[in-house]
Design an enzyme around this catalytic site. Sequence first.
Site, PDB file in Angstrom:
ATOM      1  N   ASP A   1       1.038  -1.198  -0.169  1.00  0.00           N
ATOM      2  CA  ASP A   1       0.130   0.156   0.095  1.00  0.00           C
ATOM      3  C   ASP A   1       0.805   1.163   0.006  1.00  0.00           C
ATOM      4  O   ASP A   1       1.938   0.989   0.497  1.00  0.00           O
ATOM      5  CB  ASP A   1      -1.070   0.104   1.198  1.00  0.00           C
ATOM      6  CG  ASP A   1      -1.938   1.056   1.323  1.00  0.00           C
ATOM      7  OD1 ASP A   1      -2.161   1.435   0.306  1.00  0.00           O
ATOM      8  OD2 ASP A   1      -1.873   1.900   2.318  1.00  0.00           O
TER       9      ASP A   1
ATOM     10  N   ASP B   1       0.335   5.165   1.065  1.00  0.00           N
ATOM     11  CA  ASP B   1      -0.111   6.195   2.137  1.00  0.00           C
ATOM     12  C   ASP B   1      -0.038   5.304   3.343  1.00  0.00           C
ATOM     13  O   ASP B   1      -0.900   4.535   3.657  1.00  0.00           O
ATOM     14  CB  ASP B   1      -1.268   7.026   1.913  1.00  0.00           C
ATOM     15  CG  ASP B   1      -1.175   7.811   0.427  1.00  0.00           C
ATOM     16  OD1 ASP B   1      -0.087   8.388   0.312  1.00  0.00           O
ATOM     17  OD2 ASP B   1      -2.349   7.914  -0.138  1.00  0.00           O
TER      18      ASP B   1
END
Length: 171
Positions: A10, A12
């Site tokens: 992922d 952020d």
Amino acid sequence: MTKQKCVFLDRDGVLNVERGDYTYLPEDFILEEKVPEALALLKQRDFLLIVVTNQGGLAKGLFTRAQMEACHQKLLQNGNYLIDAIYYAPSHPAISASLSRKPDSLMLEKAIAKFNISPTESWLVGDQLRDMQAAGKVGVKGILVGPHAPETYVRQQQNLWEAARFIIAQA
């Protein structure tokens, strides 16, 4: 052809600092601590590194693809160009539905098909339960990182560096 192992990442809150708001300006795009070292450690063990990120601010018109891509270029550069691919879901549920957006798994499915990835030998490192849900839908093991309550998820680590070390220890 031999299937490849992969660590899906992922963006952020895993690769860059989660600001609590959309990160779309390169000057606001700050890597989390020890990210280049974590990427290098995983690469040394022959893992593909593929980013899978929801970017709903695109659908909302809060930033442009060019701004997002400038952040991705900074990520690639600061990560010593070890990342193999970046998949992003530009939709947002308030604007449009999409099977790409996590907790759905289309970004992962596309990467698994394109790169001949073995889900059972692969991992997803994310900072939200929706990341873990997407991983589960395709049979990839998930690791939740960040400041979560203990026992929020079966596998939890402080950050990507600790997650990378955990993954290597399991291999």
